[in-house]
Design an enzyme around this catalytic site. Sequence first.
Site, PDB file in Angstrom:
ATOM      1  CG  ASP A 184      -1.780  -1.119   1.454  1.00 49.36           C
ATOM      2  OD1 ASP A 184      -1.488  -2.186   0.880  1.00 49.36           O
ATOM      3  OD2 ASP A 184      -2.755  -0.995   2.205  1.00 49.36           O
ATOM      4  CD  GLU A 187      -4.725  -9.780  -1.201  1.00 48.26           C
ATOM      5  OE1 GLU A 187      -5.771  -9.363  -0.655  1.00 48.26           O
ATOM      6  OE2 GLU A 187      -3.592  -9.620  -0.725  1.00 48.26           O
ATOM      7  CE  LYS A 206      -9.308  -8.062  -1.046  1.00 48.15           C
ATOM      8  NZ  LYS A 206      -8.097  -8.484  -0.323  1.00 48.15           N
TER       9      LYS A 206
END
Lengths: 769, 769
Positions: free
Chosen positions: A350, A480, A593
Amino acid sequence: MEQDEWRIVEKGFDPARHEASESIFSLGNGLMGQRANFEEQYSGPSLRGSYIAGVYYPDKTRVGWWKNGYPEYFAKVLNSPNWIGLAVIIEEVSLDLYTARIEDFERVLDMKRGLLTRSFTATLPNGYTVKVKTERFLSMHRPETGVMRFTITPVNFSGNIDFVTGINGNVINEDANYGEQFWNILHTEAWPNRAVLLSQTKKLDFRVALAMNLHLVGKANDIEPTKEEMWSGNVIQVAGVENESIVFTKYVGVCSSLNHPHDQLITSAQKESADALEAGFEHLLKEHEEHWENIWHHSDIKIEGDAAAQQGIRFNIFHLNQTYTGKDERLNIGPKGFTGEKYGGSTYWDTEAYCIPFFLATAPPQVTRNLLLYRYKHLPKAIENAQKLGFTDGAALYPMVTMNGEESHNEWEITFQEIHRNGAIAFAIHNYIRHTGDEQYLDEYGLEVLIAIARFWSQRATFSQVKKQFVILGVTGPNEYENNINNNWYTNKIAVWCLNFTLSSIQKVKKRNPEHFGQLVKKTRLDQKIETKLWQSIADNMYFPFYKEQNVFLQQEGYMDKEQIMAHELNPAIRPINQHWSWDRILRSCFIKQADTLQGIYLFEELFDTETIRRNFNFYEPRTVHESSLSPCVHNILAARTGDVQKAYELYLRTSRLDLDDYNLEVHEGLHITSMAGTWMSIVEGFGGKRVYDDGRLRLAPVIPQQWQAYSFRIHFRGNQLEIKVSKENVEIISHASQKTSLIVYDKPVEINAGESCTIPLNPDFNAK
Amino acid sequence: MEQDEWRIVEKGFDPARHEASESIFSLGNGLMGQRANFEEQYSGPSLRGSYIAGVYYPDKTRVGWWKNGYPEYFAKVLNSPNWIGLAVIIEEVSLDLYTARIEDFERVLDMKRGLLTRSFTATLPNGYTVKVKTERFLSMHRPETGVMRFTITPVNFSGNIDFVTGINGNVINEDANYGEQFWNILHTEAWPNRAVLLSQTKKLDFRVALAMNLHLVGKANDIEPTKEEMWSGNVIQVAGVENESIVFTKYVGVCSSLNHPHDQLITSAQKESADALEAGFEHLLKEHEEHWENIWHHSDIKIEGDAAAQQGIRFNIFHLNQTYTGKDERLNIGPKGFTGEKYGGSTYWDTEAYCIPFFLATAPPQVTRNLLLYRYKHLPKAIENAQKLGFTDGAALYPMVTMNGEESHNEWEITFQEIHRNGAIAFAIHNYIRHTGDEQYLDEYGLEVLIAIARFWSQRATFSQVKKQFVILGVTGPNEYENNINNNWYTNKIAVWCLNFTLSSIQKVKKRNPEHFGQLVKKTRLDQKIETKLWQSIADNMYFPFYKEQNVFLQQEGYMDKEQIMAHELNPAIRPINQHWSWDRILRSCFIKQADTLQGIYLFEELFDTETIRRNFNFYEPRTVHESSLSPCVHNILAARTGDVQKAYELYLRTSRLDLDDYNLEVHEGLHITSMAGTWMSIVEGFGGKRVYDDGRLRLAPVIPQQWQAYSFRIHFRGNQLEIKVSKENVEIISHASQKTSLIVYDKPVEINAGESCTIPLNPDFNAK
């Protein structure tokens, strides 16, 4: 909650929402942080949390079935000794908002000033009514100082009030794997109006000293310094007088062994606290506000005509700056910052993928540089991590989750397979350099990391005898919801990019800094013939899955064998699917996702024409369920890029107030700090069209959502600062720079002299072309 | 260890090998079992274990990261109260082989008689020397009775010896996830020479009563009945006389609430124990031996010219029969039987794939039938399991690991994806029927299971729009070194077989038993039009990966993209790879843990010609690392099938003495009970070429390894028993049947009258054709 542009305001107290508010109203100053727990006792559900940056605990991993290569420890952020406590007891009954009758409750987070305040009138079960006001901040100017002021006024009585206030070392982590306490308390001491506590983490021996100085306005009958095994403080009795305020101000110094020698911790904390006392509340607050003023000057975004959006984006910018100030390259940005324990508070990709674009544009280069150095310093650990998985010769695999450079996640499909993170870490180096022009970073630090990452990719790729191309098998991409797949387009793409970038970087550094390059070759034992040849060969012959029928890049091999249902066709009752479907069902569904192929198109956008981007966007967006808060911003940016402003705005809304409005009913666990950078990206890169391509030139191509009247943002670029104001008609670019700035707006070069501005008509159709 | 044909003999005591020997010398009788722990105290490393069939504990699952669908509990075999203890104390020093000086130690497991004995002379640290002999068995004839005799003779002294013997309820499971104790002890009581203990498992309230009666030869000075919270027994002082033996015989009754009402447990156990006392050791042993004689009559394999092989196969047959006797359809065969706690002691597909072929041929049909009924009774739970994963309308997914029908494994790649187990369970029904001719089983039980399994496959398959065929995505095949793969050839094959077999079974049952079929249609709500049409369509249009270049079935899509290294090229130092490689590396390697495509060819062998089998064998065998003990037997059978006897023999050796010689240094954890059936298969189906194809006819095609002089085995087939003797020259088939037997030997029909025999020349080249 009110939609105030600069303030988060909670009116009326709802215990059911308290834990969520504890997250939302969190404070931090980069060095420490704390959830918005109440100062006085509170017997209702609450997650008490204070955290000190860089102080963590390697908790023993909990795993169902062990697999070779799993880390033994999971580094987690540590809930640390707590200094805000101030219990109020009137006639043996505690002031406790869970049991009192409350009127006029208001909790305010003033984001402009970085100040948390609270006021209410409470009637205790025994009938005594008090009026309370609290103020609290963690000084940005003196990051080892925290201050709180507690004002209490008897409303319907005169009489003694007992106060207990001090430093509490008896804390536990909510997420302790085996329920253990992670701290030893080494020393407690108390004097009238003063106390100190020295704590030590188990296993790693981090030490933290906390010292307080109290200032009291009111008549103390008795001040009793008290120390216990895990607590030190004062028990004070004050003679309360109806309608006369008693004011406690607590000045606290918090010093950790990251920044002080062990033997000076207590004195440093005491000095910090005493200095604060001397400076006084008002002065400290002023310093702190000035610091925030400067932050806002760099990073504020203004939105006209949409108070909710305005509040949302400032909330995000505020928390990002509370979490990371860029002063210390040992620190990083946990997904929850200082607002909760989930995800262990460690570093994820991130940082590179979302936070770095934010800090690059809103803070001086040093801030991002420190985030890069963090990874540079972890390079030896990343090489060790790779060795554990069987890689050799200095190949590095950066961990998926880490505190100190070691991997601390233990799902094989993530830990071992979500290797694209290595690419994000390499890309961040490139992004930093093209944005700041700091080429020297490549020579000094960047190339060494790149070589280790290139080695990883070259060992991780396999030559397929049937395809006669290189393949990358057994990975988990950014999406994921697919595990152990072959030839994830994004992973293959970023692997090839890493190899090419490393090769070109080698040529660059070799040419401009031959001596340093020579040292690096020696240090890394780089074989300039064999290794680079292999890298080139892999980069030139990588297989990329492609879906001819629709002319789109294919997320991974076999994706089209799945049943192709669109996300909007799903029954809303079974969304989010990760809360309703078993894992195998999610895996074999076509649902994505978070941005994956589109994440690759985002990163390497300049390689693709608008038509290609649009085609891929139109293919993937309907299949994406955005069950990661990191997803919508990338889709937003590409929607805006292809001229679909309405779609971009819809995507923007999915995260803009994610935490404030608690879309997923999980804010009590903490805020989505790293996702907040994604919302910023949505505005600046999405609507604003801000880009720095490989040519190192700043680009803008603003559009404006029809819901907004105007918006503006600021960009740091190569030492200059620009303010960009976008209205329905015009784009105004104001230079706050000391030199001439060149940039490209809607594909046209623009030059602006220092301090001047320039106005260009809005071209809402530009991106659609 | 000596290589004795009927006995396992350990001479000399090595504490480092003790835990392994505790596994190897384990005793069981189908209803209970125990590791070969010492009766007297032992302070060295030891895994004390007694187990009672069907008594388990649902321990709270331990998992790293929770996924939807995971079971909350992991059912595990329970270490139960222990009755063998007999502490010997001489002048305050315990007889303890960890501290004593030991001479003439011998431990013998007499497999013919089912008797464990031990003898040694020990000198205690205080100089006293005793000679000891112990004998122990768990009665096959009276499965609730256990007996042990302990004979001790003072060698160099006369004087008092203290004995403490009783029933110990203070036991823990080595594998308790959170270290808890799983038993409550409800009642203890003791009288002279008698004691009783009533225990209760936590959560599920299984109850087990144990009662003992002691018989003593020797002069007791004092007998003190003693009861404690978790123990009951006697403390006995005997006046020892030099060279005079003291003999304790302990007759124990063990009754569980599986077989007795709660309020009769204690009296039942007491009666069992008192009856045993009355019958006496010799009589009990004789009954027990007769029982074993009958077992050996059905199941013995004789090997001439290879004592190691002879001992190895008898060891396997012995333990299989100790573990499961086929009397109770609530019981099954855990991978470790009663010899350890690993794998939780639950039921795996091992039962259907390996144990059923063994029991079908070596025991009356009822034994296998009970194993089938076990699954039939779990059908409602299997439907529930499938529902948890999102399947509907009565689709069943049998658990990967279970005790009571609920899934208790929690790795998504196994629990959710290793769905081929459903196929093995269906195939076992077919295998049972074609072997026994018990078609009625299909009508009464089998078809109901088949319909539920067919429904699962039809929901689990996906129609691929790009392939225009059905695919099965996201599975783990028998080769667990691949996870979440698409179109595993084996899984697709067995899925199609299940659908076809269900369809043909429906037709059969409908025709011959229309009334029952009508009830079943009602019960299962079978839609005879829509459902069966879909099943047929999937069965007819399934995609099977194929590798054209080598004309072989491909284990899964993408397999050939892997680097193709052969197992023999691996450095022996890194084998087994599961102990040396990280999981991702294993996953992306081409190495196969256990037979997968070949498992399919084995099951459906009659569909393939020799050339096809050989081609696939030659392709997969070099890529298979056989890191499951269940693997080599399938390869052995196919090697023998294609005439490569030498290769078959090499593969046979890989498991024939797996536990006896502790190849993988893990025997201390328990024996590989279910793998033992694979060794039996290697001989009977591999070398013996025994088959029953879909035509329901028995086939033989024996070959003989050059290392053997001769071998023989017995086969149950449709009520007849045949003895097959294979020498270097001939195959002799002796009928122990009461009627004429037809079979096929080397493709030629053979008929043998009751009690007669027939001799056919060995045809070693037959299989190669």
